[in-house]
Design a protein around this motif. Structure first.
Motif, PDB file in Angstrom:
ATOM      1  N   ALA A 612      36.126  34.486  46.136  1.00  0.00           N
ATOM      2  CA  ALA A 612      34.798  35.101  46.172  1.00  0.00           C
ATOM      3  C   ALA A 612      34.772  36.382  45.341  1.00  0.00           C
ATOM      4  O   ALA A 612      33.773  36.680  44.658  1.00  0.00           O
ATOM      5  CB  ALA A 612      34.395  35.396  47.616  1.00  0.00           C
ATOM      6  N   ILE A 613      35.857  37.135  45.380  1.00  0.00           N
ATOM      7  CA  ILE A 613      35.927  38.372  44.594  1.00  0.00           C
ATOM      8  C   ILE A 613      35.947  38.050  43.100  1.00  0.00           C
ATOM      9  O   ILE A 613      35.235  38.662  42.293  1.00  0.00           O
ATOM     10  CB  ILE A 613      37.178  39.179  44.995  1.00  0.00           C
ATOM     11  N   ALA A 614      36.759  37.065  42.699  1.00  0.00           N
ATOM     12  CA  ALA A 614      36.929  36.727  41.286  1.00  0.00           C
ATOM     13  C   ALA A 614      35.642  36.232  40.649  1.00  0.00           C
ATOM     14  O   ALA A 614      35.451  36.361  39.429  1.00  0.00           O
ATOM     15  CB  ALA A 614      38.021  35.666  41.135  1.00  0.00           C
ATOM     16  N   ASN A 615      34.744  35.684  41.440  1.00  0.00           N
ATOM     17  CA  ASN A 615      33.507  35.136  40.898  1.00  0.00           C
ATOM     18  C   ASN A 615      32.376  36.159  40.845  1.00  0.00           C
ATOM     19  O   ASN A 615      31.233  35.796  40.533  1.00  0.00           O
ATOM     20  CB  ASN A 615      33.065  33.923  41.723  1.00  0.00           C
ATOM     21  N   SER A 619      35.201  43.022  36.299  1.00  0.00           N
ATOM     22  CA  SER A 619      36.107  44.139  36.564  1.00  0.00           C
ATOM     23  C   SER A 619      36.951  43.929  37.808  1.00  0.00           C
ATOM     24  O   SER A 619      37.930  44.652  38.028  1.00  0.00           O
ATOM     25  CB  SER A 619      35.292  45.433  36.712  1.00  0.00           C
ATOM     26  N   ARG A 620      36.603  42.937  38.616  1.00  0.00           N
ATOM     27  CA  ARG A 620      37.344  42.709  39.862  1.00  0.00           C
ATOM     28  C   ARG A 620      38.374  41.578  39.729  1.00  0.00           C
ATOM     29  O   ARG A 620      38.988  41.186  40.717  1.00  0.00           O
ATOM     30  CB  ARG A 620      36.364  42.403  41.001  1.00  0.00           C
ATOM     31  N   LEU A 621      38.538  41.056  38.520  1.00  0.00           N
ATOM     32  CA  LEU A 621      39.509  39.970  38.343  1.00  0.00           C
ATOM     33  C   LEU A 621      40.926  40.426  38.690  1.00  0.00           C
ATOM     34  O   LEU A 621      41.713  39.662  39.260  1.00  0.00           O
ATOM     35  CB  LEU A 621      39.455  39.452  36.902  1.00  0.00           C
ATOM     36  N   GLY A 622      41.274  41.662  38.335  1.00  0.00           N
ATOM     37  CA  GLY A 622      42.603  42.167  38.656  1.00  0.00           C
ATOM     38  C   GLY A 622      42.835  42.246  40.153  1.00  0.00           C
ATOM     39  O   GLY A 622      43.928  41.925  40.655  1.00  0.00           O
ATOM     40  N   TRP A 655      42.815  30.061  36.133  1.00  0.00           N
ATOM     41  CA  TRP A 655      41.401  30.301  35.824  1.00  0.00           C
ATOM     42  C   TRP A 655      41.155  31.779  35.523  1.00  0.00           C
ATOM     43  O   TRP A 655      40.400  32.128  34.610  1.00  0.00           O
ATOM     44  CB  TRP A 655      40.547  29.835  37.005  1.00  0.00           C
ATOM     45  N   ILE A 656      41.802  32.666  36.297  1.00  0.00           N
ATOM     46  CA  ILE A 656      41.655  34.098  36.043  1.00  0.00           C
ATOM     47  C   ILE A 656      42.203  34.462  34.662  1.00  0.00           C
ATOM     48  O   ILE A 656      41.605  35.261  33.923  1.00  0.00           O
ATOM     49  CB  ILE A 656      42.345  34.923  37.152  1.00  0.00           C
TER      50      ILE A 656
END
Length: 752
Positions: A612-615, A619-622, A655-656
């Protein structure tokens, strides 16, 4: 092939040798090689003679075959079937007749003939929808057209057409047997009527091979488009030969003839009588003595239950069965009766040894005083299983045992006496199945084949025992259904899971809609709805389930916690990532507290929180990667390196990398993951198709447009076949390809 109704009768020297005799001669010679020296030339000569005879049938006058309605002469019947194999477009063919008349045995003999000719042979149990789907899926896999496997397993629209396209394109000629289709409606599909009236269901005609159905239903209206061959009692000479072959020391031919007549020349009854007379339990009894005892039993039955009507084949088999059980009891083995009654609670499909064995029988306390698990008790259970096989009541089958349908019916009918004793047997059958599945983690791929074997027996208990057990055991039955439906969902057999769930909910009324096990069945069915793309219905069901669970079970219950997790998942599926993140964080705090940090459900919530965070913002991918790295390490430690959920975390990390623009690193990770998913889940699992879709996306992002278009096309074809035209994943691939044609690239998104 569990329904081996009778032994194929031996040759009659007064008649011309038939295909059946030649095949029996050949197969008998193969058996001789176990105990005697027989040359390869001998076997080849007899096999060649069998095939030559089969070929010659095509040139015979058909009047000697088709001038019959009921085929008592099994040799003539086999000749007719061989002739139809030569012109399969006359088919399909239905072998119809009462239970125990040898339909399956005739079909088996034809299968042996087809194999000798080099044809492929497929055998599907059509006794219920679960075994039918399992068999259809197995055939699809064997034909090498894996793209249709999941669509057939889920019985989606057009699945019958896909199945028959595979058969039409098969590399060799074939014989396809649908065994025990006593309810012709099982063979229907979509809008097709019962049976094969319009050849639009699972049974059709083909120039490539013959479809053969065995069924008790002999109403021609049910099989309007098929060639119906009725199977009657045996010829007297064959019935006598069968008894003499099974019990050669039980008397003269004249006595065998009298007993054969008394048993109505009914193959299953003859097999039971002959097998019993050959066993030690018979104590040297003769054909004549058996006949006298049978007459005494019939008279006693008429005196005790005057006017009772039982169909003749079932009555004959039941009386022969009763003589065998009575003889075993006199020999000091009375436990054979409850063992048979327990086994008859299950389906006429192989019962795995993991479900029914000496130890499991002992642990039920059914044969001994409750709690007696001594070696002596287990020995008694082992003795009961062994003697039931020696007397022909149970048959060895595929790593377990099987019962003929007629014996199952007789066993169930015999439980009509003591209500308490009958309830105890049904309860034991449920306890054994529940205990067996409780040892099989439904989310583990290595457990899925075992669930497929157990599915028919669960369906049988739902259909025949659910309304005759107490609340506790009905609850166990619902728990087992929820677990099995979960396994079917994850394995790609969601249609079988839905069938089980529907049957279970239809019989759950005594428990009420608020019972925990009933809610778990609904939960499993809701997952299947979401899996098929019906998110609105799934969300409504999840919310309804959650509110009921919260009210009945309280906020600290584990099932309530998991429903909260699923509601967060549904929010994510709808793209409401912020709501999903809040839901996951709240569920995670309670999951760590209630289940512990290493519980698989806690790891699942951590994984989906990172998803949910990655989507959300790039800037929140890390932040998401850091969580995924930790989850990957924990899942490898707790679940194993190749567990499907471990592979899911690897997918998110790949995916990230792609989202961060590390295209080469991402592509390498995707290719490695594709190999793992194919090995663990198969070519056509939806999770495998996601990887193929996203490899096309990466190719597009790396400037390889032609390759990307080709990959999208392949995935689109696969998803259309397996998921259907309107599935969200299919539409996503279609749109990605269309946008690629316009010079635009759609970034890949997927469900966790």
């Amino acid at each position: 092939m569990s329904d081996n109704d009778d032994a194929f009768p031996g040759p009659d020297d007064s008649q011309e040798e038939t295909v059946g005799e030649a095949l029996a001669d050949y197969l008998g010679l193969v058996e001789e090689t176990i105990t005697a020296q027989v040359t390869d030339d001998d076997i080849r000569d007899r096999a060649r003679r069998a095939m030559d005879l089969a070929a010659s049938v095509q040139d015979r006058n058909p009047d000697h075959i088709w001038g019959h309605d009921d085929f008592s002469d099994r040799h003539l019947l086999l000749d007719a079937l061989v002739a139809l194999m030569g012109d399969p477009q006359q088919g399909p063919v239905v072998l119809a007749g009462p239970g125990g008349t040898g339909k399956t045995t005739v079909a088996t003999a034809l299968a042996e003939h087809a194999l000798a000719l080099g044809q492929d042979v497929w055998w599907i149990s059509a006794s219920n929808p679960v075994t039918l789907l399992r068999g259809l899926t197995a055939v699809a896999r064997q034909l090498g057209e894996a793209g249709d496997v999941n669509a057939i397993a889920r019985d989606e629209a057009g699945a019958t057409d896909r199945f028959w396209r595979l058969l039409e394109n098969a590399s060799s000629e074939w014989l396809l047997v649908f065994d025990e289709a006593d309810d012709p409606q099982v063979l229907a599909a979509g809008g097709s009527p019962a049976g094969v009236q319009d050849l639009t269901g699972w049974v059709r005609s083909s120039a490539r091979g013959l479809a053969l159905v065995t069924s008790r239903e002999d109403d021609l209206r049910m099989w309007e488009a098929a060639r119906l061959l009725r199977v009657g009692e045996l010829l007297e000479a064959d019935a006598v030969q069968m008894l003499l072959a099974l019990a050669p020391a039980a008397g003269e031919e004249s006595e065998a003839r009298a007993l054969a007549r008394r048993l109505g020349r009914h193959p299953l009854s003859l097999r039971l009588a002959g097998s019993f007379l050959h066993s030690q339990a018979a104590q040297g009894a003769t054909f004549a003595a058996y006949e006298r005892t049978l007459d005494e039993q019939v008279q006693a039955d008429l005196h005790e239950r005057p006017g009772r009507h039982v169909p003749a084949p079932l009555a004959l088999a039941a009386r022969a069965l009763e003589l065998s059980l009575g003889g075993l009891a006199q020999q000091g083995i009375p436990q054979t009766r409850p063992v048979l009654q327990l086994a008859s609670c299950y389906a006429p499909a192989p019962i795995p040894a993991s479900l029914l064995n000496a130890r499991s029988l002992t642990e039920t306390g059914l044969l001994t005083d409750f709690g007696d698990t001594s070696p002596t008790a287990e020995d008694r259970a082992e003795e009961a299983l062994r003697e039931l096989q020696i007397t022909g009541i149970l048959e060895p089958a595929d790593g377990g045992i099987a019962l003929h349908t007629v014996i199952i019916e007789a066993g169930r009918a015999s439980m009509g006496g003591s209500v308490l004793a009958s309830a105890r047997i049904r309860h034991a059958a449920i306890e054994l199945l529940h205990g067996c599945t409780s040892k099989l983690p439904y989310e583990h791929p290595e457990s899925w084949p075992q669930y497929l074997l157990l599915g028919p027996h669960l369906l049988s208990l739902l259909d025949t025992a659910a309304d005759q057990v107490d609340r506790e055991h009905l609850g166990l039955l619902m728990e087992t259904t929820a677990r099995a439906a979960g396994a079917f969902n994850l394995s790609g057999m969601s249609r079988a899971g839905i069938i089980l769930g529907e049957r279970a909910l239809a019989r759950s009324a005594p428990l009420g809609a608020e019972h925990r096990a009933v809610l778990r069945v609904r939960h499993a069915m809701t997952w299947a709805m979401a899996y098929h793309g019906d998110l609105s219905t799934a969300e409504a069901w999840y919310r309804e389930n959650f509110q009921t669970q919260l009210r009945v079970l309280g906020p600290e219950d584990h099932d309530v916690l998991f429903s909260r997790h699923e509601l967060a998942w549904i929010a994510a599926c709808r793209g409401d990532w912020a709501t999903a993140e809040v839901g996951y964080r709240e569920a995670l705090d309670d999951s760590v507290r209630m289940l512990g940090p290493d519980d698989p459900r806690t790891l699942l919530t951590r994984h989906e929180l990172a998803w949910a965070i990655a989507n959300q913002e790039r800037s929140r991918l890390g932040e998401a990667r850091e969580i995924f790295d930790a989850v990957l390490s924990d899942r490898r430690r707790v679940l194993g390196a190749e567990h499907p959920r471990t592979l899911t975390t690897l997918h998110e990390l790949a995916w990230i990398s792609a989202q961060e623009g590390q295209w080469e690193q991402a592509e390498t990770a995707y290719r490695e993951l594709l190999v793992l998913r194919v090995r663990v889940l198969g070519e056509d699992h939806p999770d495998t198709m996601v990887i193929r879709h996203e490899l096309a996306w990466i190719a597009a992002r790396r400037g390889r447009t032609a390759e990307a278009e080709s990959r999208y096309t392949d995935v689109l074809d696969q998803r259309r076949r397996i998921l259907g035209e309107e599935h969200p994943d299919t539409l996503a691939t279609q749109r990605a390809r269309e946008e690629l044609h316009r010079g635009r690239i759609i970034d890949a998104r997927h469900l966790a």
